[in-house]
Design an enzyme around this catalytic site. Structure first.
Site, PDB file in Angstrom:
ATOM      1  CD  GLU A   4      74.068  41.978  10.596  1.00  0.00           C
ATOM      2  OE1 GLU A   4      74.525  40.718  10.531  1.00  0.00           O
ATOM      3  OE2 GLU A   4      73.103  42.393  10.216  1.00  0.00           O
ATOM      4  CB  SER A  50      72.446  38.464  11.524  1.00  0.00           C
ATOM      5  OG  SER A  50      73.394  38.313  10.615  1.00  0.00           O
TER       6      SER A  50
END
Ligand SMILES: Cc1cc2nc3c(=O)[nH]c(=O)nc-3n(C[C@H](O)[C@H](O)[C@H](O)COP(=O)(O)O)c2cc1C
Ligand code: SF4
Ligand code: SF4
Ligand code: SF4
Ligand code: SF4
Ligand code: FES
Lengths: 386, 594
Positions: B285, B328
């Site tokens: 990510e 995140s």
């Protein structure tokens, strides 16, 4: 027997006062002001009786450039209403005292912390403050005064709790040291004095330490404004010379049937009739912030003590164990003895508790509950039991 | 050099630095002065007055925790006057206390209890002033608040304000009514509390405890129809021993696994597996965000901030909801584990997921709330049925009657029992960052991080905010746009430090690309569910144990764990893929600010 002496230092000469004394004092050096204050022997009028001149000196000595002056006008002690009178009648003297202190210690801002219940005084005080600030400008004095309101908690009259309150926090006393002279409001060196103390300072500037010392006794210089209440035909505010005995006081203000006088409010001492003659009102005997409550023989001292303990149990800030729980235990304890649920010997346990509260509580509130508790229980034991 | 002064304590002459409190001075010569409101982590309150001592020449006793020693001071810590006062103070505390030691969760680990028994106070000395009708606040999934056991030391208040900058609990009222309360006295579940549990580990008594779920787990274990799975977080294995007869800092991984198996869990698995998985997902990510920002010039929220600490996640939801896009989207390892337990694991084992009870052994109180978030149902069921604290696990083991100290070691079960050293260090502040860097650096450059023995020391230790810069050089062709880029990372633990980091982001002044934030001081090893007490000395020992565990692992990098590779081959297909999004990622929401 010599009578009590009226004095007219605090309230007198108001009409002539156009910030004259302040203007004159501006010509003195800071050292001169502080020396004069120390020589006068003036002790604080808020209760603790610390030498005012020394307080100013310690604060002046601090290297930190930002300092503050705080006027304690929280007047929360049951039975006192003299600061209200002073602020109503001679506010200019109070502001002058603060300004003199500010000059002497090097502070540019002063706070007046006003008892919440006195908010009706605010418009007049604000108007007076405008006048003060004009005068200050006139003789180039860089010292502004701001009003801060309390909100009805007795503990906020305790200096460090008062600072917390001004800072917008919960009014809880701090650990000492550090003392206000080193770390007061906003963590800066601070002089905090009672309303009346500042007025005395002004009068010392006017008359000089030597003249001031002529009033009162060695341990208790000057006069004191008393708030007199209870069983008296002459309830009200009186300015009297320090050093009289309780007997002299009662002769003047009692109703002929006085059985006890509570000197210094709920946190002060109860003087029973048999000790009137030998007890001096002042720092050599029973000190007082000004509250004098007179009780005649119709009064139940149990009820009097019950009232005080009710007050303390509510007004303790509640942070420290001896005071928070101790006050509740003293109250519950005398109730239990009265009802016969505890033996009269339990009073001894309670007296010992009050002594332990005195030596372990974090601030003056918890430390002084024993004053009224032990002086009432010791002197009126039968009234506690039967 | 600080000025030295001379004092005398109980006849012992000593020289100390000016400014040292009497309590600390006494400690340095092994004179133990009892205390209650004092806690090493917190500012001094000086309100319980248990620590009073006599100072020669003074009428009043002095609170030794608050009073700086002064030159020439002569201190006595156990005179009759001191003993009388101290006994009175403890008696007073007992008189306002709901003494239920026989059933209290904190019994044998309670500071009031030990004081009262040490001083052998007479519980009848004073009348009870305990307020009637005090209700235990059980509204929160994480924290139980029982005012009837509160000694009003304000350790919780100071913790929540100073360490966590949350201020969910404060002092309300005065005098006899003074108590610890919330905004408008609202239930704990309705206020800004982030469930970190730090107030619990700092509370000396049973007034604040984690909400317990282990009784239900005992029931599930006893139910033959249920398949009860437990996964244990890395920091549990380095702290659990403290409750069961081992010195602080002992690693008890193998014994813990044995104990849990003996207790009757059908499968004992390792949260480290999903910690490794987090690294793969979060690492990608991060690379994805960086690629979009640096290569494609897209507007992407950077720095990216880790999301494995649910106390921290709730904090940002309350305090900085306008910056949630920096978080995140990865779930915490606990929640990834839960989702996989009732899907992947159920499939592999051929067990009906409705029969699975999934339990997580955590150092944390916030994970209880997290388990109960309504969105955490990716498997079609509540992914995690119960998050238990290290303390609850300790209690279960005690109840089981096992001789823990002498248990043999066992290995975790499978599936989801394999992991790397990178996952272990999740338990210490800086660990997630270190683990992520070990993988990301290698993905980008094809080489190991340039640190001896893979120990990225700048991100380790107890400093509140740590920073590090890693230069990407000789990168693989796919990442050529990263050549020469200096990746700036920061690590914060304790929400006070998180606030500093967030204020930088808010002001547009954050110099970082990637930030790790843990709600608890020290990271999970200092979590709100860990054994009590916790202080810096203990944190350091637990951290040392964590790094020792890492070094002892055959695999030190998340992407090298065979079982991780396998789950991507056979099930998840690829990082950030469809399945991952379904099971391993989540979203956040704005919350109120009181
Ligand atoms: C519980 C408590 C209440 C107090 N309330 C007052 C007050 O209302 N006014 C006051 O001047 N001082 C009060 N004091 C004393 C102050 O703490 C402080 O000693 C005083 O303001 C100092 O001024 P002085 O030196 O001029 O007396 C109180 C002290 C305690 C412990
Ligand atoms: S003595 Fe009473 S008022 Fe003072 S700090 Fe303690 S609890 Fe508060
Ligand atoms: S909090 Fe401590 S003293 Fe109170 S009941 Fe629990 S163990 Fe006993
Ligand atoms: S759990 Fe954390 S946020 Fe909640 S009250 Fe306790 S310290 Fe504050
Ligand atoms: S809840 Fe615990 S930490 Fe908080 S004041 Fe009460 S006893 Fe102290
Ligand atoms: S430990 Fe010192 S006052 Fe509480």
């Amino acid at each position: 027997m010599e009578n009590v002496k009226r004095v007219d230092l605090i309230f007198g000469e108001y009409t002539q006062e156009k910030y004259k004394i302040l203007e004159e004092t501006m010509k003195k050096s800071n050292e001169q002001i502080i020396t004069e204050m120390i020589n006068s022997g003036l002790k604080g009028r808020g209760g603790a009786g610390f030498l005012t001149g020394m307080k100013w000196k310690f604060t002046a000595q601090e290297k930190e450039p930002t300092k503050y002056v705080v006027c304690n006008a929280d007047e929360g002690e049951p039975g006192t209403f003299k600061d209200r009178e002073i602020l109503t009648k001679v506010p200019r003297k109070v502001f002058s005292g603060m300004a003199i202190c500010g000059k002497a210690i090097g502070a540019k801002i002063g706070f007046m912390y006003l008892r919440g219940e006195y908010s009706y005084l605010v418009p007049d005080l604000m108007a007076e403050l405008d006048i003060y600030h004009e005068h200050a400008k006139r003789f180039n004095l860089d010292f502004t005064i701001e009003l801060r309101m309390g909100s009805g908690a007795y503990i906020c009259g305790e200096e460090s709790a008062l600072f917390e309150s001004i800072e917008g926090k919960r009014g809880e006393p701090r650990n000492k040291p550090p003392y206000p002279t080193v770390s007061g409001v906003f963590g800066k060196p601070t002089v905090i004095n009672n309303v009346e103390t500042f007025v005395n300072a002004v009068m010392i500037m006017k008359y000089g330490a030597e003249e001031f010392k002529k009033i009162g006794t060695t341990d208790s210089r000057g006069s004191k404004v008393f708030s007199i209440s209870g069983d008296t035909p002459k309830a009200g505010i009186y300015e009297l010379e320090l050093g009289m005995t309780v007997a002299q006081f009662v002769e003047e203000f009692g109703d002929g049937d006085t059985k006890a006088v509570q000197v210094g409010g709920a946190s002060g001492f109860c003087v029973p009739r048999k000790k009137f003659k030998d007890t001096i009102i002042g720092f050599e005997g029973v000190p007082t912030g000004g509250s004098m409550m007179i009780f005649n023989s119709s009064r139940s001292m149990y009820n009097v003590l019950h009232n005080y303990l009710d007050f303390f149990e509510e007004e303790s800030c509640g942070q420290c164990t001896p005071c928070r729980v101790g006050c509740q235990q003293l109250l519950k304890g005398i109730q239990a003895v009265k009802k016969g649920e505890k033996p009269s010997s339990y009073l001894n346990q309670l007296l010992k508790l009050s002594e332990n509260m005195k030596i372990t509580a974090k601030c003056g509130l918890g430390q002084s509950v024993a004053n009224s508790f032990s002086s009432i229980v010791d002197n009126f034991k039968e009234e506690m039991i039967y | 050099m600080a000025e030295k002064i001379k004092i005398n304590i109980d006849g012992i002459a000593l020289e100390i630095e000016k400014g040292t409190t009497i309590l600390d001075a006494a400690k340095s010569v092994n004179v133990k002065i009892p205390s209650l409101c004092y806690h090493e982590d917190l500012c001094v309150a000086g309100n319980c007055r248990v620590c009073v001592v006599e100072v020669e020449g003074r009428k009043n006793l002095v609170a030794s925790c608050a009073a700086p020693a002064e030159d020439g001071m002569v201190v006595k810590t156990t005179t009759p006057k001191v003993r009388s006062a101290r006994t009175d103070i403890i008696s007073l505390l007992v008189s306002e206390h709901n003494t239920q030691c026989t059933t209290c969760y904190r019994s044998t680990n309670c500071e009031l209890q030990s004081l009262a028994s040490e001083y052998n106070v007479d519980s009848e000395r004073y009348l009870s002033v305990l307020k009637p009708n005090i209700k235990v606040d059980k509204s929160s999934y994480s924290i139980e608040k029982d005012d009837s056991k509160c000694v009003r030391c304000q350790r919780c208040v100071r913790t929540c304000a100073e360490l966590q900058h949350v201020n969910a609990i404060t002092v309300a009222h005065k005098g006899k009514d003074m108590k610890i309360s919330t905004f408008m006295d609202l239930p704990m579940n309705d206020v800004v509390c982030v469930n970190c549990g730090q107030c619990v580990t700092h509370c000396p008594t049973g007034a604040l405890t984690e909400r317990r779920y282990y009784h239900e787990i005992w029931d599930a274990i006893g139910d033959p129809d249920k398949h009860v799975v437990i996964n244990t977080a890395p920091s549990v294995r380095v702290a659990l021993g403290e409750m069961l007869g081992f010195p602080v800092g002992t690693r008890v991984t193998g014994k813990m696994v044995t104990a849990l198996k003996k207790i009757g869990f059908n499968s004992v698995l390792d949260t480290d597996f999903t910690a490794d998985l987090t690294i793969i997902e979060e690492g990608h990510e991060f690379l994805d965000r960086v690629t979009r920002a640096l290569k494609n010039g897209e507007k992407v929220a950077l720095p990216m901030i880790t999301s494995c600490s649910p106390g921290w996640v709730k904090f940002i939801e309350h305090m900085y909801p306008e910056h949630l896009d920096h978080l995140s989207t990865c779930k915490s390892p606990q929640q990834m584990f839960g989702a996989l337990t009732k899907t992947f694991y159920a499939e592999k084992m051929g067990i009906d997921p409705s029969k699975i009870v999934s339990v997580a052994a955590m150092p944390c109180a916030a994970k209880k709330f997290e388990a109960n978030r309504p969105e955490m149902k990716s498997s079609g069921y509540q992914d995690v049925d119960a998050g238990l604290t290290t303390r609850e696990i300790g209690h279960m083991i005690k109840q089981s009657g096992l001789d823990f100290v002498n248990l043999p070691d066992s290995k975790f079960d499978s599936y989801m029992g394999e992991s790397s050293g990178a996952a272990v260090i999740f338990g210490a502040t800086g660990g997630v960052m270190e683990a992520a860097l070990r993988t990301v650096y290698e993905v980008v450059t094809g080489r190991e991080v340039p640190f001896k023995n893979l120990a990225i020391t700048p991100v380790r230790g107890l400093e509140g905010i740590k920073e590090a810069t890693i230069k990407l050089e000789k990168v693989l062709p796919a990442y050529s746009f990263l050549e020469g880029v200096e990746v700036k990372v920061a690590i914060a633990h304790g929400l006070k430090n998180a606030r500093t980091i967030m204020d930088q982001i808010k002001d547009g002044k954050s110099p970082y690309h990637f930030i790790e934030i843990m709600a608890c001081p020290g990271g999970c090893i200092g979590g709100g569910g860990q054994p009590i007490p916790t202080n810096d000395e203990i944190r350091k020992k637990r951290i040392a144990a964590i790094y020792a565990e890492d070094e002892g692992m055959p695999i030190r990098k998340s992407h090298e764990v065979p079982e991780i590779k396998k789950i991507y081959e056979s099930y998840l297909i690829k990082p950030l893929g469809h399945k991952s999004h379904e099971l391993l990622h989540t979203h956040y929401k704005k919350r109120n600010r009181y």
